[in-house]
Every structure is written in structure tokens, then in C-alpha cells.
Write a protein that holds these residues in place. Sequence first.
Motif, PDB file in Angstrom:
ATOM      1  N   LEU A 152       0.856  -1.186   0.000  1.00 43.77           N
ATOM      2  CA  LEU A 152       0.000   0.000   0.000  1.00 43.77           C
ATOM      3  C   LEU A 152       0.887   1.228   0.000  1.00 43.77           C
ATOM      4  CD1 LEU A 152      -3.160   0.589   2.204  1.00 43.77           C
ATOM      5  CD2 LEU A 152      -1.497   2.412   1.825  1.00 43.77           C
ATOM      6  N   SER A 153       0.600   2.172  -0.910  1.00 43.08           N
ATOM      7  CA  SER A 153       1.388   3.399  -0.963  1.00 43.08           C
ATOM      8  C   SER A 153       0.489   4.571  -1.316  1.00 43.08           C
ATOM      9  CB  SER A 153       2.527   3.278  -1.982  1.00 43.08           C
ATOM     10  OG  SER A 153       2.024   3.087  -3.293  1.00 43.08           O
ATOM     11  N   GLY A 154       0.969   5.789  -1.051  1.00 44.08           N
ATOM     12  CA  GLY A 154       0.237   7.013  -1.327  1.00 44.08           C
ATOM     13  C   GLY A 154       0.634   8.089  -0.339  1.00 44.08           C
ATOM     14  N   ASN A 155      -0.009   9.238  -0.420  1.00 45.45           N
ATOM     15  CA  ASN A 155       0.208  10.337   0.513  1.00 45.45           C
ATOM     16  C   ASN A 155      -0.982  10.384   1.463  1.00 45.45           C
ATOM     17  OD1 ASN A 155       2.637  11.250  -0.832  1.00 45.45           O
ATOM     18  ND2 ASN A 155       1.309  12.037  -2.447  1.00 45.45           N
ATOM     19  N   ALA A 156      -0.746   9.972   2.721  1.00 44.38           N
ATOM     20  CA  ALA A 156      -1.853   9.748   3.660  1.00 44.38           C
ATOM     21  C   ALA A 156      -1.877  10.788   4.776  1.00 44.38           C
ATOM     22  CB  ALA A 156      -1.747   8.347   4.270  1.00 44.38           C
ATOM     23  N   SER A 157      -3.091  11.088   5.226  1.00 49.41           N
ATOM     24  CA  SER A 157      -3.277  11.923   6.419  1.00 49.41           C
ATOM     25  C   SER A 157      -4.454  11.371   7.210  1.00 49.41           C
ATOM     26  CB  SER A 157      -3.521  13.388   6.041  1.00 49.41           C
ATOM     27  OG  SER A 157      -4.710  13.521   5.266  1.00 49.41           O
ATOM     28  N   PHE A 158      -4.399  11.513   8.545  1.00 50.76           N
ATOM     29  CA  PHE A 158      -5.413  10.946   9.433  1.00 50.76           C
ATOM     30  C   PHE A 158      -5.832  11.993  10.462  1.00 50.76           C
ATOM     31  CE2 PHE A 158      -2.444   7.679   8.064  1.00 50.76           C
ATOM     32  CZ  PHE A 158      -3.270   6.656   7.612  1.00 50.76           C
ATOM     33  N   ASP A 159      -7.061  11.886  10.920  1.00 45.34           N
ATOM     34  CA  ASP A 159      -7.549  12.705  12.027  1.00 45.34           C
ATOM     35  C   ASP A 159      -7.761  11.819  13.244  1.00 45.34           C
ATOM     36  OD1 ASP A 159      -7.581  15.099  10.638  1.00 45.34           O
ATOM     37  OD2 ASP A 159      -9.637  14.807   9.909  1.00 45.34           O
ATOM     38  N   ASN A 160      -7.238  12.261  14.405  1.00 49.28           N
ATOM     39  CA  ASN A 160      -7.399  11.542  15.675  1.00 49.28           C
ATOM     40  C   ASN A 160      -6.958  10.081  15.559  1.00 49.28           C
ATOM     41  OD1 ASN A 160      -8.514  13.848  16.943  1.00 49.28           O
ATOM     42  ND2 ASN A 160     -10.541  13.350  16.115  1.00 49.28           N
ATOM     43  N   ILE A 161      -5.734   9.901  15.089  1.00 45.43           N
ATOM     44  CA  ILE A 161      -5.216   8.547  14.906  1.00 45.43           C
ATOM     45  C   ILE A 161      -4.719   7.968  16.230  1.00 45.43           C
ATOM     46  CG2 ILE A 161      -2.863   9.293  14.323  1.00 45.43           C
ATOM     47  CD1 ILE A 161      -2.842   6.956  12.255  1.00 45.43           C
ATOM     48  N   GLU A 162      -4.929   6.682  16.401  1.00 43.93           N
ATOM     49  CA  GLU A 162      -4.432   5.930  17.556  1.00 43.93           C
ATOM     50  C   GLU A 162      -3.569   4.798  17.011  1.00 43.93           C
ATOM     51  OE1 GLU A 162      -7.921   4.534  19.532  1.00 43.93           O
ATOM     52  OE2 GLU A 162      -8.695   6.542  19.943  1.00 43.93           O
ATOM     53  N   ILE A 163      -2.303   4.760  17.413  1.00 41.21           N
ATOM     54  CA  ILE A 163      -1.359   3.761  16.909  1.00 41.21           C
ATOM     55  C   ILE A 163      -0.904   2.865  18.052  1.00 41.21           C
ATOM     56  CG2 ILE A 163       0.853   3.392  15.752  1.00 41.21           C
ATOM     57  CD1 ILE A 163       0.526   6.160  14.497  1.00 41.21           C
TER      58      ILE A 163
END
Length: 220
Positions: A152-163
Motif C-alpha cells: 500500500l502506498s500514497g500520501n496519507a493523512s489521518f484525524d485523531n489517529i491511535e497507533i
Amino acid sequence: MASSSDVTSSADRTPGNPESGSEERRGRVRMRRAAVMAVPATLVAAGLAVLTAHGALGVQFAISGMPFTVTATDLTGTGFEQFGSLDNMAEGSPNAGDTGGQVLVVTSAIKNATLTKLCQSVDLGGTNLKIQAGSGSQKVQATDLTTDSTELSGNASFDNIEIGNDASTLTKAGVKGPIGVFSQQADTVHIANLRQVNYATTAGVFKLPGLKLSFSSSGC
């Protein structure tokens, strides 16, 4: 020095048949080897049973074992989850190779997704089956979307991410992984120039406006 379990005493040998002891020893060795060889298969089966019990498997069908490429110029989604899992081919699949019929994948789950200029292709050996949709004003819409990917590839952004969540505690997309497995989740996800190599995709609803299916010399 040989142990008593590996050496048969003379009392155990059949009179007049000096080979009976060696035959019995060979039989015992074969049984030990069979037992050792059975252990990995047993462990794999037990592991799959645990994964299935916890709903970890991204798909509930036997995959073909043929990877396919998915691209989109833009993916926007709400309710995002991601964790590792296993996909399984049909028994005796010619695509199994040396994998044992299993593929380790990353399952991505999105509750609601919109995709622009979706392209999906699979290499059939000399030609590609290609599906395209969402190139016009109407975009591809999907609910309860899951993809099982090896790349999986691309330019990613997340809101309120939990890792680093335990996969069994995920709540954003309604999918739960197995306890003790690393995962992540977010309220929203946006990926520009998405590219995936997938083995399976599922969706509760999948709307493909402007659908075009064709054979092509090139994939997505």
C-alpha cells in the motif's frame, strides 16, 4: 551412547530373525519423524482457529491467490482501522506455490469511503482484466469496505489517529482483530495517489458510477 528407547534388547528379537530388531527400530524412527512433521501443521491450524474465533480474517472466503492492483487518485474515508491477518486459498490451489496456501496481509477497514478514478486490474498472463469507475462527477462510494493488501502506498493523512491499539479493541469501522495483535485506527483517512496490491476486497455496498470493464495490455 544410544538410549534404551532407541535400542531393542535381544529378548525382543524374534528367534532366527536377526533383522527383526532393526526393522522395529526403523519403524520407531519413522513414527517419531511423522510426529515431528505434524507439529507445524497443527500449530498453523490452531493459529487459524484463534484468528477466526476473534474475527481477524479480513475475508471469509477462499481467495484465488492471484493478486490484483487497485489505484485511485483520491480516497477519503470515515472510520478507519488497520491490522495484520491471514488469507487462505482453496485447498489444492495451483497458486499456492511454497506459501502453504496462506498469504500474510494487512487488513484495512473503512466504514464509509469515497474514491476518485478507481482502477482495478488483474494480470491473467499476457493480458489484464481492468475495471474503471468514478472518473466523472460521480465518485465511487463504498460502505464497510475492507481490503487485504500486501502493498500500500500514497500520501496519507489521518484525524485523531491511535497507533498501537490491541486489534481486539478497535471501534472505528466495526471490525475487530485478534487479541494481542498490533493495530491502528482513526476517525478519518485521506490518501492521495493510492496504490494497493490486494488479495481480497469486501464491501457492504459498492457503487461504481461510469463502470467500464475491458481487457488491456497494461494494468492500472
